[in-house]
Enzyme design. Structure first.
Site, PDB file in Angstrom:
ATOM      1  N   ALA A 116      17.033-108.000  69.890  1.00  0.00           N
ATOM      2  CA  ALA A 116      16.949-107.991  68.435  1.00  0.00           C
ATOM      3  C   ALA A 116      17.661-109.207  67.856  1.00  0.00           C
ATOM      4  O   ALA A 116      18.719-109.618  68.346  1.00  0.00           O
ATOM      5  CB  ALA A 116      17.580-106.712  67.883  1.00  0.00           C
ATOM      6  N   THR A 117      17.101-109.762  66.801  1.00  0.00           N
ATOM      7  CA  THR A 117      17.710-110.909  66.138  1.00  0.00           C
ATOM      8  C   THR A 117      19.136-110.596  65.705  1.00  0.00           C
ATOM      9  O   THR A 117      20.041-111.428  65.849  1.00  0.00           O
ATOM     10  CB  THR A 117      16.864-111.349  64.931  1.00  0.00           C
ATOM     11  OG1 THR A 117      15.541-111.645  65.372  1.00  0.00           O
ATOM     12  CG2 THR A 117      17.459-112.558  64.244  1.00  0.00           C
ATOM     13  N   GLY A 118      19.365-109.395  65.202  1.00  0.00           N
ATOM     14  CA  GLY A 118      20.714-109.005  64.778  1.00  0.00           C
ATOM     15  C   GLY A 118      21.721-109.076  65.915  1.00  0.00           C
ATOM     16  O   GLY A 118      22.856-109.530  65.727  1.00  0.00           O
ATOM     17  N   VAL A 138      22.393-112.791  66.827  1.00  0.00           N
ATOM     18  CA  VAL A 138      23.393-113.376  65.934  1.00  0.00           C
ATOM     19  C   VAL A 138      24.801-113.010  66.420  1.00  0.00           C
ATOM     20  O   VAL A 138      25.699-113.854  66.479  1.00  0.00           O
ATOM     21  CB  VAL A 138      23.179-112.932  64.475  1.00  0.00           C
ATOM     22  CG1 VAL A 138      24.357-113.331  63.589  1.00  0.00           C
ATOM     23  CG2 VAL A 138      21.880-113.512  63.925  1.00  0.00           C
ATOM     24  N   GLY A 139      24.993-111.761  66.798  1.00  0.00           N
ATOM     25  CA  GLY A 139      26.292-111.332  67.304  1.00  0.00           C
ATOM     26  C   GLY A 139      26.699-112.066  68.571  1.00  0.00           C
ATOM     27  O   GLY A 139      27.868-112.433  68.746  1.00  0.00           O
ATOM     28  N   GLU A 142      27.836-115.485  67.545  1.00  0.00           N
ATOM     29  CA  GLU A 142      29.183-115.404  66.974  1.00  0.00           C
ATOM     30  C   GLU A 142      30.234-115.240  68.072  1.00  0.00           C
ATOM     31  O   GLU A 142      31.292-115.882  68.029  1.00  0.00           O
ATOM     32  CB  GLU A 142      29.272-114.235  65.986  1.00  0.00           C
ATOM     33  CG  GLU A 142      28.543-114.480  64.700  1.00  0.00           C
ATOM     34  CD  GLU A 142      29.011-113.547  63.612  1.00  0.00           C
ATOM     35  OE1 GLU A 142      30.111-113.791  63.058  1.00  0.00           O
ATOM     36  OE2 GLU A 142      28.292-112.569  63.332  1.00  0.00           O
ATOM     37  N   GLY A 164      32.652-114.923  60.579  1.00  0.00           N
ATOM     38  CA  GLY A 164      31.409-115.624  60.296  1.00  0.00           C
ATOM     39  C   GLY A 164      31.177-115.697  58.800  1.00  0.00           C
ATOM     40  O   GLY A 164      31.364-114.707  58.086  1.00  0.00           O
ATOM     41  N   HIS A 224      14.786-117.794  65.646  1.00  0.00           N
ATOM     42  CA  HIS A 224      14.633-116.882  66.788  1.00  0.00           C
ATOM     43  C   HIS A 224      13.222-117.137  67.271  1.00  0.00           C
ATOM     44  O   HIS A 224      12.263-116.548  66.779  1.00  0.00           O
ATOM     45  CB  HIS A 224      14.852-115.425  66.390  1.00  0.00           C
ATOM     46  CG  HIS A 224      14.998-114.513  67.577  1.00  0.00           C
ATOM     47  ND1 HIS A 224      15.433-113.225  67.470  1.00  0.00           N
ATOM     48  CD2 HIS A 224      14.768-114.715  68.904  1.00  0.00           C
ATOM     49  CE1 HIS A 224      15.471-112.659  68.666  1.00  0.00           C
ATOM     50  NE2 HIS A 224      15.057-113.546  69.555  1.00  0.00           N
ATOM     51  N   ARG A 250      32.098-120.605  60.684  1.00  0.00           N
ATOM     52  CA  ARG A 250      33.142-119.598  60.719  1.00  0.00           C
ATOM     53  C   ARG A 250      34.303-120.094  59.875  1.00  0.00           C
ATOM     54  O   ARG A 250      34.477-121.306  59.701  1.00  0.00           O
ATOM     55  CB  ARG A 250      33.609-119.326  62.152  1.00  0.00           C
ATOM     56  CG  ARG A 250      32.462-118.835  63.042  1.00  0.00           C
ATOM     57  CD  ARG A 250      32.929-118.325  64.373  1.00  0.00           C
ATOM     58  NE  ARG A 250      33.712-117.111  64.266  1.00  0.00           N
ATOM     59  CZ  ARG A 250      33.206-115.899  64.006  1.00  0.00           C
ATOM     60  NH1 ARG A 250      31.916-115.734  63.799  1.00  0.00           N
ATOM     61  NH2 ARG A 250      33.990-114.849  63.948  1.00  0.00           N
TER      62      ARG A 250
END
Length: 143
Positions: free
Chosen positions: A41-43, A46-47, A50, A69, A76, A120
């Site tokens: 998943a894109t979410g 992202v994590g 980070e 962040g 993606h 960040r």
């Protein structure tokens, strides 16, 4: 921030994608997500980006400092199935006061998965928590 925190700092992370980091698991309460393909998943991507940046910075922060962040600009470009490994690379391109800007790229065995930038901000954790308490109190008062 320590004097060692400078442009050019690099971090890398290899992350094997488990089934629970695929799109159907992103927001289990959403029927829309549950019906999507089982790919990273894109979410979560992202994590992972980070996390790579946080790890790159860890040795360069003073006691009581962390980073949060503040901006994400990522493509993606390709799906990554469970079991595949994503290799993330992050390079600190410049600092603007307490704001840190990274160029990032992620690849799996088939090629580029994502690329872009991630910013960040260096925070003092105690000061941040005081501000958060104030926001929580204000939200409580409104409800």
């Amino acid at each position: 921030m320590r004097a060692t925190l400078r442009a050019g700092l690099h971090g890398a992370l290899a992350y094997r994608v488990p089934p629970e980091r695929t799109v159907p698991h992103l927001l289990p309460e959403s029927d829309d997500f549950r019906e999507m393909p089982e790919v990273l998943a894109t979410g979560y991507l992202v994590g992972i980006v980070e996390w790579t940046c946080m790890r790159a910075l860890a040795e360069h922060l003073d006691a009581g400092e962390q980073t949060v962040g503040v901006h994400v600009d990522l493509s993606h470009e390709a799906p990554t199935p469970p079991g595949a490994t994503v290799h993330v690379s992050a390079t600190l391109t410049h600092l603007d006061g307490r704001r840190l800007c990274f160029a990032v790229e992620a690849r799996d065995d088939a090629g580029v998965v994502c690329r872009g930038t991630h910013d960040r901000a260096v925070i003092d954790r105690k000061r941040f928590d005081r501000g958060l308490t104030g926001r929580a109190s204000a939200a409580e008062a409104r409800s």
